[in-house]
Design a protein around this motif. Structure first.
Motif, short mmCIF file in Angstrom:
data_model
loop_
_atom_site.label_atom_id
_atom_site.label_comp_id
_atom_site.label_asym_id
_atom_site.label_seq_id
_atom_site.Cartn_x
_atom_site.Cartn_y
_atom_site.Cartn_z
N TRP A 280 0.82 -1.21 0.00
CA TRP A 280 0.00 0.00 0.00
C TRP A 280 0.85 1.26 0.00
O TRP A 280 0.56 2.21 -0.73
N TRP A 281 1.92 1.28 0.78
CA TRP A 281 2.79 2.45 0.78
C TRP A 281 3.43 2.65 -0.58
O TRP A 281 3.59 3.79 -1.06
N LEU A 282 3.82 1.54 -1.23
CA LEU A 282 4.34 1.64 -2.59
C LEU A 282 3.28 2.19 -3.53
O LEU A 282 3.56 3.08 -4.36
N ASP A 283 2.07 1.68 -3.39
CA ASP A 283 0.97 2.11 -4.24
C ASP A 283 0.67 3.60 -4.03
O ASP A 283 0.47 4.35 -5.00
N ALA B 141 -5.96 4.68 -4.02
CA ALA B 141 -5.08 4.34 -2.90
C ALA B 141 -5.70 4.75 -1.57
O ALA B 141 -5.55 4.07 -0.55
N ALA B 142 -6.42 5.87 -1.56
CA ALA B 142 -7.08 6.32 -0.33
C ALA B 142 -8.13 5.32 0.14
O ALA B 142 -8.22 5.00 1.33
N ALA B 143 -8.94 4.83 -0.80
CA ALA B 143 -9.94 3.82 -0.43
C ALA B 143 -9.28 2.56 0.09
O ALA B 143 -9.75 1.95 1.07
N SER B 144 -8.17 2.16 -0.53
CA SER B 144 -7.44 0.98 -0.04
C SER B 144 -6.90 1.21 1.36
O SER B 144 -6.91 0.31 2.20
N GLY B 145 -6.43 2.44 1.63
CA GLY B 145 -5.94 2.75 2.97
C GLY B 145 -7.03 2.67 4.01
O GLY B 145 -6.79 2.23 5.14
N GLY B 146 -8.25 3.07 3.64
CA GLY B 146 -9.37 2.95 4.57
C GLY B 146 -9.68 1.50 4.91
O GLY B 146 -10.11 1.19 6.03
N LEU B 147 -9.47 0.61 3.95
CA LEU B 147 -9.67 -0.82 4.21
C LEU B 147 -8.53 -1.41 5.02
O LEU B 147 -8.74 -2.29 5.86
N LEU B 148 -7.32 -0.92 4.78
CA LEU B 148 -6.14 -1.46 5.45
C LEU B 148 -6.05 -1.04 6.91
O LEU B 148 -5.70 -1.86 7.78
N GLY B 149 -6.35 0.21 7.21
CA GLY B 149 -6.13 0.76 8.55
C GLY B 149 -6.62 -0.09 9.70
O GLY B 149 -5.85 -0.38 10.63
N PRO B 150 -7.88 -0.53 9.70
CA PRO B 150 -8.39 -1.31 10.83
C PRO B 150 -7.66 -2.64 11.05
O PRO B 150 -7.75 -3.21 12.15
N HIS B 151 -6.95 -3.15 10.05
CA HIS B 151 -6.26 -4.43 10.20
C HIS B 151 -4.89 -4.30 10.83
O HIS B 151 -4.29 -5.31 11.22
N LEU B 152 -4.37 -3.09 10.95
CA LEU B 152 -3.04 -2.89 11.51
C LEU B 152 -3.10 -3.01 13.02
O LEU B 152 -4.05 -2.59 13.66
N ALA B 153 -2.04 -3.57 13.58
CA ALA B 153 -2.02 -3.84 15.02
C ALA B 153 -1.71 -2.60 15.84
O ALA B 153 -2.23 -2.43 16.95
N ASP B 154 -0.86 -1.73 15.36
CA ASP B 154 -0.43 -0.56 16.12
C ASP B 154 -1.37 0.61 15.87
O ASP B 154 -1.65 0.98 14.72
N HIS C 74 -0.97 3.81 16.35
CA HIS C 74 -0.36 4.96 15.68
C HIS C 74 -0.22 4.71 14.18
O HIS C 74 -0.42 5.62 13.37
N HIS C 75 0.13 3.48 13.81
CA HIS C 75 0.21 3.13 12.39
C HIS C 75 -1.17 3.27 11.73
O HIS C 75 -1.28 3.71 10.59
N GLN C 76 -2.19 2.87 12.46
CA GLN C 76 -3.54 3.01 11.94
C GLN C 76 -3.85 4.48 11.63
O GLN C 76 -4.39 4.80 10.56
N LEU C 77 -3.53 5.35 12.58
CA LEU C 77 -3.80 6.78 12.40
C LEU C 77 -3.00 7.34 11.23
O LEU C 77 -3.51 8.15 10.44
N THR C 78 -1.73 6.92 11.11
CA THR C 78 -0.89 7.40 10.02
C THR C 78 -1.48 7.04 8.67
O THR C 78 -1.56 7.87 7.76
N VAL C 79 -1.92 5.79 8.53
CA VAL C 79 -2.51 5.34 7.26
C VAL C 79 -3.82 6.07 7.00
O VAL C 79 -4.11 6.47 5.86
N LEU C 80 -4.62 6.27 8.05
CA LEU C 80 -5.91 6.95 7.89
C LEU C 80 -5.71 8.40 7.42
O LEU C 80 -6.36 8.85 6.46
N ILE C 81 -4.82 9.12 8.09
CA ILE C 81 -4.57 10.52 7.72
C ILE C 81 -3.97 10.60 6.32
O ILE C 81 -4.36 11.45 5.50
N VAL D 60 -15.49 4.11 3.45
CA VAL D 60 -14.59 3.22 4.21
C VAL D 60 -13.75 4.02 5.20
O VAL D 60 -13.48 3.55 6.32
N LEU D 61 -13.33 5.23 4.82
CA LEU D 61 -12.56 6.06 5.76
C LEU D 61 -13.44 6.50 6.92
O LEU D 61 -13.00 6.49 8.09
N GLY D 62 -14.69 6.87 6.60
CA GLY D 62 -15.61 7.24 7.67
C GLY D 62 -15.94 6.09 8.59
O GLY D 62 -16.12 6.27 9.80
N GLY D 63 -16.00 4.89 8.04
CA GLY D 63 -16.26 3.71 8.86
C GLY D 63 -15.09 3.35 9.76
O GLY D 63 -15.28 2.86 10.88
#
Length: 384
Positions: free
Chosen positions: A138-141, A181-194, A196-203, A257-260
């Motif tokens: 995702w970061w590459l994307d 990529a933004a929509a993909s980030g909204g799907l990815l964020g909730p799956h991350l364990a940390d 702070h990483h979740q917030l970084t991906v969301l923002i 997805v970001l709002g969710g």
């Protein structure tokens, strides 16, 4: 995605040879619009996985398409990398081409469907390793999407020649990649364990959305003016009439997805007061964009019917019928899951069936074109 490239005319009295071209010629003529195939295939896999009615074996078919899409993306990446390695002088001409350069946006958008597939299919197969892979990709994307969204418009402003009467919706392609990529980030964020990483991906995803959707809406406004003044583009660009559904459907899906994802992620980072607002903006904004897409969908149907009366020449541009319809379909299915209105589910199911039918037709025509060697034509090399 749409394409102005016309098939090379055969010599009088001769039919194209039904055989594959040489590997050398395939590499020399390979262009980034081939990645539109991975976009259409990937979005179909994701849509099938969300089909709102139980169908035995459908999830396995969807996962198989996702795996097949990974193979396609890998093959296309290898072919295009080989072109830049062995035919650098020809490959670099794409930067000056006013149409083919737009298709650079297809690369990150095709990759995004693979990232989403790791979340939809990979977690059940590979566990948390699938999330780690998805995060890295995702970061590459996201990086590729930003580069495309900035570099290609800069080339438009400095090196390329454009005219409003020649404009088509392909102008959207490099811009839309960021919101995908933004929509993909909204799907990815909730799956991350940390957290702070979740917030970084969301923002970062909100930033990507903002770098894409407003600009895409501006392009659509200019496109309406262009068609009103200069009428429809040539039949070879017929599929471009559907491209408007891309930024609209993906923009709406991104908000949803970001709002969710936002309430839980904000709460975990001490920003809980903003969670409800993000969810509300996501739902209302996503619904409004989805409704806006209805107008463009109706217009695209009418335009396509007009083109059908004149005859539609096949080219790789026909893949432009798949991804925009696909993201609008996935957005519809997301609304069906959020709103207690059965109509969304029925409409979403119909769109999935239509998308599958389109993919089968376009895929069959593409295989035939590959076999006959007709689709390996780089417009940047015409006249060489």
């Amino acid at each position: 995605m749409t394409d102005t490239v016309q098939l090379r005319p055969a010599s009088p009295g001769l039919k194209p040879s039904p055989s594959l071209p040489s590997l050398r010629e395939v590499v020399r003529q390979f262009t980034p619009n081939w990645f539109a195939v991975t976009m259409g295939t990937g979005i179909l896999a994701l849509a099938l996985a969300q089909f709102p009615m139980p169908v035995p074996g459908l999830k396995a078919v969807a996962e198989g398409l996702w795996v097949f899409n990974i193979g396609l993306f890998t093959l296309f990446t290898a072919l295009y990398a080989a072109r830049w390695t062995f035919f650098f002088d020809g490959a670099k001409q794409v930067f000056s081409h006013s149409v083919m350069s737009m298709y650079f946006g297809c690369v990150p958008m095709g990759l995004a469907t693979i990232v989403n597939g790791f979340l939809a299919f990979g977690i059940a197969r590979f566990g948390h390793a699938a999330v780690d892979i998805a995060e890295g990709l995702w970061w590459l994307d996201a990086g590729l999407a930003l580069v495309c969204g900035i570099a290609v418009p800069f080339l438009m402003f400095t090196r390329q020649t454009h005219a409003i009467d020649q404009m088509t919706a392909v102008w959207l392609l490099p811009v839309v990649a960021a919101e995908v990529a933004a929509a993909s980030g909204g799907l990815l964020g909730p799956h991350l364990a940390d957290a702070h990483h979740q917030l970084t991906v969301l923002i970062a995803s909100y930033v990507l959305w903002a770098c894409s959707v407003p600009l895409a809406m501006g392009i659509l406004a200019i496109l309406v003016l262009r068609m009103a003044v200069h009428k429809l583009p040539p039949a070879g660009m017929a599929a471009s009439s559907w491209l408007a559904l891309g930024p609209i459907g993906t923009g709406a899906l991104g908000l949803l997805v970001l709002g969710g994802a936002a309430p839980a992620i904000f709460a975990a980072n001490g920003l809980g007061d903003y969670g409800a607002a993000a969810r509300g903006i996501g739902l209302v904004g996503g619904l409004l964009l989805w409704a806006y897409g209805l107008w463009w969908a109706a217009m695209a149907v009418l335009i396509t019917l007009r083109y059908l009366r004149e005859g539609l020449p096949f080219n790789l541009g026909w893949w432009g019928y798949t991804f925009p319809v696909g993201v609008y379909t996935v957005c519809t299915l997301k609304l069906a899951a959020l709103l207690p209105i059965p109509t969304f589910g029925v409409f979403g199911a119909a769109l999935v069936i239509a998308l599958a039918a389109i993919w089968l037709v376009v895929g069959a025509r593409t295989v035939r074109g590959v076999w006959r060697g007709e689709l390996f034509v780089s417009p940047c090399l015409q006249g060489d």
